[in-house]
Design an enzyme around this catalytic site. Structure first.
Site, PDB file in Angstrom:
ATOM      1  N   ALA A  59      50.191  58.630 -37.647  1.00 37.53           N
ATOM      2  CA  ALA A  59      49.850  59.828 -38.426  1.00 37.53           C
ATOM      3  C   ALA A  59      49.367  60.897 -37.463  1.00 37.53           C
ATOM      4  CB  ALA A  59      48.775  59.522 -39.455  1.00 37.53           C
ATOM      5  N   ALA A  66      47.676  64.851 -37.724  1.00 35.55           N
ATOM      6  CA  ALA A  66      47.169  65.923 -38.573  1.00 35.55           C
ATOM      7  C   ALA A  66      46.638  67.047 -37.709  1.00 35.55           C
ATOM      8  CB  ALA A  66      46.090  65.380 -39.504  1.00 35.55           C
ATOM      9  N   SER A  67      45.966  68.010 -38.346  1.00 32.49           N
ATOM     10  CA  SER A  67      45.538  69.212 -37.636  1.00 32.49           C
ATOM     11  C   SER A  67      44.446  68.931 -36.612  1.00 32.49           C
ATOM     12  CB  SER A  67      45.035  70.256 -38.640  1.00 32.49           C
ATOM     13  OG  SER A  67      43.990  69.727 -39.417  1.00 32.49           O
ATOM     14  N   GLN A 119      45.106  62.449 -34.410  1.00 33.15           N
ATOM     15  CA  GLN A 119      46.216  61.569 -34.739  1.00 33.15           C
ATOM     16  C   GLN A 119      45.764  60.127 -34.567  1.00 33.15           C
ATOM     17  OE1 GLN A 119      49.238  63.064 -32.036  1.00 33.15           O
ATOM     18  NE2 GLN A 119      49.040  61.303 -30.682  1.00 33.15           N
ATOM     19  N   VAL A 120      46.531  59.191 -35.164  1.00 27.46           N
ATOM     20  CA  VAL A 120      46.117  57.797 -35.237  1.00 27.46           C
ATOM     21  C   VAL A 120      47.176  56.904 -34.580  1.00 27.46           C
ATOM     22  CG1 VAL A 120      45.510  55.893 -36.774  1.00 27.46           C
ATOM     23  CG2 VAL A 120      44.833  58.237 -37.356  1.00 27.46           C
ATOM     24  N   LYS A 171      41.722  56.559 -33.902  1.00 21.48           N
ATOM     25  CA  LYS A 171      41.885  57.987 -34.156  1.00 21.48           C
ATOM     26  C   LYS A 171      41.432  58.755 -32.921  1.00 21.48           C
ATOM     27  CE  LYS A 171      40.959  60.016 -38.166  1.00 21.48           C
ATOM     28  NZ  LYS A 171      40.261  60.669 -39.316  1.00 21.48           N
ATOM     29  N   ASP A 196      38.142  63.347 -49.738  1.00 16.02           N
ATOM     30  CA  ASP A 196      39.541  63.588 -49.355  1.00 16.02           C
ATOM     31  C   ASP A 196      40.387  62.411 -49.815  1.00 16.02           C
ATOM     32  OD1 ASP A 196      41.655  64.979 -48.241  1.00 16.02           O
ATOM     33  OD2 ASP A 196      41.349  64.194 -46.227  1.00 16.02           O
TER      34      ASP A 196
END
Length: 516
Positions: A133, A135-136, A139-140, A154, A289
């Site tokens: 993944a 994201a802004s 990442q993972v 992460k 979230d």
């Protein structure tokens, strides 16, 4: 001055992107910017992208996506502000996906080694260079420790802190300018909203705080079998690196796969409703979230959340307000709904409680008059926020985050079973909690606690009064008329006797609290 020039230049760049996407309409909501709107319309005639047939909210979402990580996050925050943008645009912004191209695995490895001060080979027996993944903010990657534990790692994006700092300064400058130019918009607390957004983002960029949030949520549900938070690997966690137990499961919105695996989706919905209630009302600490990509179901039908970067908190008074308000709406008691708003101070005392009650009825009747499985408390809250201007209500940032979370939770519930309503499932829990915390016995216990706090502070308060009397009576201090000084000294001597009715009242209330 330098800040104004710098941010004005950036604002012009933002207007150009909005113009290309035919998404200048947010500027129309801010009076006093005629030059900026004229400039935007001029740019809009040049180089406009295709997609004018799309809904306005989708065009705005596309523009924010182009602007970068901070604006994607901002758009997701604005998705809660239907009072500012309207329900349709807010709904379109809620579709914004926080996905960006991944950064190189070499930089991820370098960050891990620098933060944990050990070679990667010592930290992990294996490390997958392909991120699962991106994201802004981070990442993972999947990895496995030398002890054979499967983990998810992460890693923050390189340079993300500086990029967000520039954008947050811009957002605060815009909010400050709006408050100065348009005082009537101060009730919406634009600077407070930006500050809340900034605090959330900064917390996301210190992964130790996310680890602490995961640990706290895990402790809160230590005795609950249907919800388990992944364990933190503290030895492999630092400010820019977070290592958690890896979760294996099915996304909660993949209903076909859940049923094929033998899970009872109705029971999962009951668990979800109960977990949401416990987080919000029992603990005042909730995962903010909780979109479907952040909730999985393992082989034992246990809910397994991930990504704890955005968490919400509600103090006890706010939880009491919410419980009173929700039960008032669900029972159709609009007088009670209005009263709790005034008691909480959310509506100024100079407003008409009868008029506000009528507005609450206008909001509640169409929503609560629908079939029970179609009732949306999130939509109810959104419409409630829309009447803020009429009754001079101030924005409550903590409730905006909750409303967004409710909206997502309801969407997940409808996916699992569109004929069941999560609020009806949670209603017995809410009513039990209300009896325990808002019933007569609970109010007496709270009164006793309040009295105890007053008694604890009383000696210090009396000491302050005595010292003030000494200073006033001191000939070298404040000059007082002799009669005034003598009266003060007499009151001081008789103070203990004069206070006996107060002490007796406190004693009687305390005894009553114990007996009840």
């Amino acid at each position: 001055m330098i800040r104004a020039f710098r941010n004005t230049g950036r604002l012009i760049g933002i207007v150009r992107i909005l113009a290309r996407h035919d998404a200048l309409f947010p500027l129309e909501a801010v009076p006093g910017l005629p030059a900026l709107r004229w400039f935007g319309r001029l740019l809009g005639r040049i180089g406009r992208k295709r997609g004018r047939q799309q809904r306005p909210g989708l065009r705005l979402a596309a523009a924010l996506q182009e602007m970068g990580p901070s604006f994607i996050k901002l758009g997701q925050t604005l998705a809660t502000r239907s009072d500012l943008l309207g329900e349709d645009i807010a709904a379109d912004l809620s579709t914004l996906q926080d996905r960006l191209p991944p950064f190189s695995s070499a930089r991820a490895r370098a960050t891990i080694e620098a933060e944990l001060e050990r070679p990667l080979a010592e930290l992990f027996a294996s490390f997958d260079d392909r991120p699962v993944a991106a994201a802004s903010i981070s990442q993972v990657h999947f990895a496995e420790t030398a002890e054979g534990e499967k983990v998810a790692v992460k890693v923050l994006r390189p340079g993300i802190e500086a990029a967000f700092a520039r954008d947050l300064d811009l957002f605060d400058w815009i909010a400050e300018t709006v408050e100065r130019v348009q005082p009537q918009l101060r009730r919406l607390k634009p600077r407070a909203v930006v500050a809340t957004f900034a605090a959330t983002v900064r917390a996301e960029m210190d992964l130790r705080l996310e680890a602490a949030a995961a640990a706290e949520l895990s402790d809160n549900f230590a005795d609950y079998d249907g919800f388990r938070v992944p364990q933190v690997d503290w030895q492999r966690t630092a400010r820019r690196v977070l290592t958690l137990e890896r979760i294996d499961g099915i996304r909660i919105d993949n209903v076909a796969a859940l049923k094929e695996a033998g899970h009872d989706t109705d029971q999962l919905l009951r668990q979800s409703a109960e977990v949401f209630f416990l987080q919000v009302f029992r603990d005042g600490f909730f995962h903010a979230d909780m979109h479907p990509g952040n909730m999985f179901v393992d082989g034992d039908s246990v809910l397994r959340p991930v990504d704890f970067g955005i968490m919400g908190r509600l103090d006890v008074k706010t939880r009491y307000f919410l419980a009173d308000m929700l039960l008032g709406f669900l029972n159709g008691d609009y007088r009670r709904v209005a009263e709790v708003h005034f008691q909480a101070g959310y509506v100024p005392a100079d407003q008409s409680i009868d008029d506000f009650m009528q507005a609450c009825r206008a909001i509640g009747q169409p929503i609560l008059g629908r079939p029970v499985h179609e009732i949306s408390v999130a939509r109810l809250l959104a419409q409630l926020f829309q009447v803020t201007e009429t009754f001079a209500m101030e924005t409550q940032p903590q409730l905006l985050l909750l409303q967004k979370t409710m909206l997502v939770a309801e969407g997940v519930g409808r996916t699992l079973n569109p004929t069941l309503n999560m609020w009806e499932l949670a209603r017995p829990l809410i009513e039990d909690w209300m009896r325990a915390h808002r019933g007569p016995e609970a109010r007496i216990r709270q009164a006793a606690l309040d009295i105890g706090q007053v008694l604890e502070r009383l000696p210090a308060l009396l000491g302050q009064i005595e010292r003030a009397a000494d200073r006033l009576a001191d000939p070298a201090g404040v000059k007082l008329h002799p009669d005034t000084a003598e009266a003060l000294l007499r009151r001081r001597r008789n103070g203990a006797v004069a206070l006996w009715p107060l002490w007796l009242a406190l004693l009687l209330v305390s005894v009553a609290a114990v007996l009840y």
